[in-house]
Design an enzyme around this catalytic site. Structure first.
Site, PDB file in Angstrom:
ATOM      1  N   ASP A   2     -11.672  -0.734  -8.991  1.00 29.11           N
ATOM      2  CA  ASP A   2     -11.687   0.526  -9.724  1.00 29.11           C
ATOM      3  C   ASP A   2     -10.518   0.658 -10.693  1.00 29.11           C
ATOM      4  O   ASP A   2     -10.600   1.419 -11.657  1.00 29.11           O
ATOM      5  CB  ASP A   2     -11.668   1.709  -8.750  1.00 29.11           C
ATOM      6  N   ARG A  11     -17.100   3.307   4.369  1.00 30.10           N
ATOM      7  CA  ARG A  11     -15.946   2.670   3.721  1.00 30.10           C
ATOM      8  C   ARG A  11     -14.795   2.435   4.696  1.00 30.10           C
ATOM      9  O   ARG A  11     -14.203   1.346   4.741  1.00 30.10           O
ATOM     10  CB  ARG A  11     -15.452   3.546   2.558  1.00 30.10           C
ATOM     11  N   GLU A  26       0.847  -1.189   0.000  1.00 31.03           N
ATOM     12  CA  GLU A  26       0.000   0.000   0.000  1.00 31.03           C
ATOM     13  C   GLU A  26       0.886   1.243   0.000  1.00 31.03           C
ATOM     14  O   GLU A  26       1.860   1.333   0.754  1.00 31.03           O
ATOM     15  CB  GLU A  26      -0.917  -0.005   1.230  1.00 31.03           C
ATOM     16  N   ARG A  66     -22.549  15.939  -0.705  1.00 33.79           N
ATOM     17  CA  ARG A  66     -22.744  14.908   0.305  1.00 33.79           C
ATOM     18  C   ARG A  66     -22.849  15.518   1.694  1.00 33.79           C
ATOM     19  O   ARG A  66     -22.201  16.525   1.990  1.00 33.79           O
ATOM     20  CB  ARG A  66     -21.581  13.909   0.309  1.00 33.79           C
ATOM     21  N   ALA A  77     -18.250  -0.869  -5.716  1.00 30.31           N
ATOM     22  CA  ALA A  77     -17.528  -1.662  -4.727  1.00 30.31           C
ATOM     23  C   ALA A  77     -17.898  -3.139  -4.848  1.00 30.31           C
ATOM     24  O   ALA A  77     -17.050  -4.021  -4.678  1.00 30.31           O
ATOM     25  CB  ALA A  77     -17.826  -1.145  -3.327  1.00 30.31           C
TER      26      ALA A  77
END
Length: 428
Positions: A314, A111, A38, A192, A327
């Site tokens: 993605d 998430r 990562e 949002r 997702a």
């Protein structure tokens, strides 16, 4: 997991939900040596709530992560537990119909909460941080990844789960001698916000708006805009996403120096939905400081694999959020790859063949999800000429259009992939 010369070395670039879910499943097998890299200093997801359809919930169960998911997932309370959304006109909240996902309804999580729950189960030594893939080279012996810190890593299979701006996708397309693909701005932005449900309930009562609209997920539709709401945090909060589309340009672009996510002000949001009815307007009036998201997706790729390298999630098929499918498609990718690699027989196959089978089975479905996600947005925003003047037809279309997505049998996909590989294993 055992580290031996016979173990297939499977490495994953990217620590989002799809990448971690895949790593978590693969590291349970002794014939696989799994590593995850990562770029960030720790696991972390950008975004708020994410919705999962019935197909994605089944993939979550199949990946063995249903337990942590259930602990944090939100769902619509009884007696509306099977409703995905009720569909209404934004102008006056007139009811058009609903979409039923039996046994699942509107299933959602934050998430970051979901990723934390998954990452906490990864065995130590699987994940490495601060590792941004810079170069990938492969040959008949394997794959070598060079990271921006100068370190290198070798493996037998490399899976890119590194998101919409994937560098692993670039390697795949270059290897196929195809033009590189960049994220494209859709022309749609989303405001949002999260609202305290009691605050919103009081506001609805004061204006004489039916409180039922707070208890059940709603989708309000209008010309070039739509607003969705659903309860989260066991009903304590109402998640609101208000989409608005600018259709003045056939090929819209987002300024390169502008972030995809920024803080917005309430006045600009209210102006974008001027003329909408009370049910919709009150929602927006309760969001003092919304965030604004520029929605990007990817064009369909000619392949998700090149040699020993594949992309998932993605990185392969970033799509617009209008079906709540993005997702879930990443989790379906992870499910199929995990199932294929779970069989020790795959070690004796050419790694390229395993990835080619994954591509052959997954890409048509994921590409269809990309296309239909865009089409759903056109439908919600009254840009589908077939249903513009017929509310009954619109309601029917909205209630039925997700069946193919939700009711898909992934075990059929597994059998098809096994057949491609010449392996005859019971799929169930």
């Amino acid at each position: 997991m055992r580290d031996s010369s016979s173990a297939m070395r499977v490495s994953i670039i990217g620590g989002g939900i799809a990448g971690v879910a895949l790593a978590l499943n693969l590291c349970r097998h002794t014939h696989l040596n799994v590593q995850l890299f990562e770029a960030a200093p720790a696991f972390g997801e950008v975004g708020a709530g994410v919705s999962f359809g019935a197909n994605a919930v089944r993939a979550i169960a199949g990946l063995g992560i249903a337990g942590p998911y259930r602990k944090i997932a939100d769902c619509t309370p009884a007696p509306w537990q099977d409703i995905w959304f009720e569909w209404r006109l934004g102008s006056d909240a007139h009811y058009l119909g609903n979409s039923i996902a039996e046994g699942v309804g509107q299933s959602s999580v934050h998430r970051a909460d979901f990723l934390d729950a998954l990452a906490s189960q990864l065995p130590s030594g699987i994940a490495q941080f601060g590792k941004r893939a810079q170069q990938v080279v492969q040959n008949e012996e394997g794959v070598r990844v060079t990271f921006s810190d100068g370190s290198e890593h070798c493996c037998d299979l490399l899976i890119g789960a590194d998101g919409i701006k994937s560098s692993i996708r670039d390697h795949v397309l270059q290897g196929l001698q195809q033009p590189l693909v960049s994220p494209r701005f859709s022309g749609t932005c989303a405001y949002r916000g999260l609202i305290d449900s009691q605050q919103l309930r009081s506001a609805y009562r004061a204006r004489g708006v039916d409180e039922h609209l707070l208890n059940v997920p709603q989708m309000y539709l209008g010309l070039d805009g739509h607003i969705l709401t659903f309860p989260v945090k066991q009903g304590r909060l109402i998640n609101v996403v208000a989409f608005t589309s600018n259709r003045t340009q056939p090929n819209p672009t987002w300024p390169k120096d502008e972030p995809w996510v920024r803080t917005a002000n309430q006045a600009e949001m209210l102006q974008a939905f001027a003329g909408w009815g009370d049910a919709a307007r009150i929602l927006l009036e309760c969001i003092a400081t919304p965030s604004l998201w520029a929605l990007h997706d990817l064009p369909e790729l000619p392949s998700y694999t090149y040699g020993r390298v594949a992309v998932i999630g993605d990185a392969a098929h970033a799509m617009l959020p209008h079906q709540g499918a993005g997702a879930g498609q990443g989790l379906e990718d992870a499910w199929l790859l995990a199932r294929l690699l779970a069989y020790p027989q795959v070690v004796n196959k050419q790694p390229e063949a395993v990835l080619e089978a994954y591509d052959a089975v997954r890409r048509p479905r994921a590409c269809r999800a990309q296309r239909t996600s865009w089409e759903a947005g056109e439908l919600y925003e009254f840009r589908n000429p077939g249903v513009l003047d017929n509310q009954q037809m619109l309601g029917k279309e909205l209630s039925e259009r997700f069946d193919w997505l939700w009711q898909h049998d992934m075990h059929v996909d597994l059998l098809e992939a096994m057949k491609i590989l010449g392996l005859h294993v019971q799929a169930a």
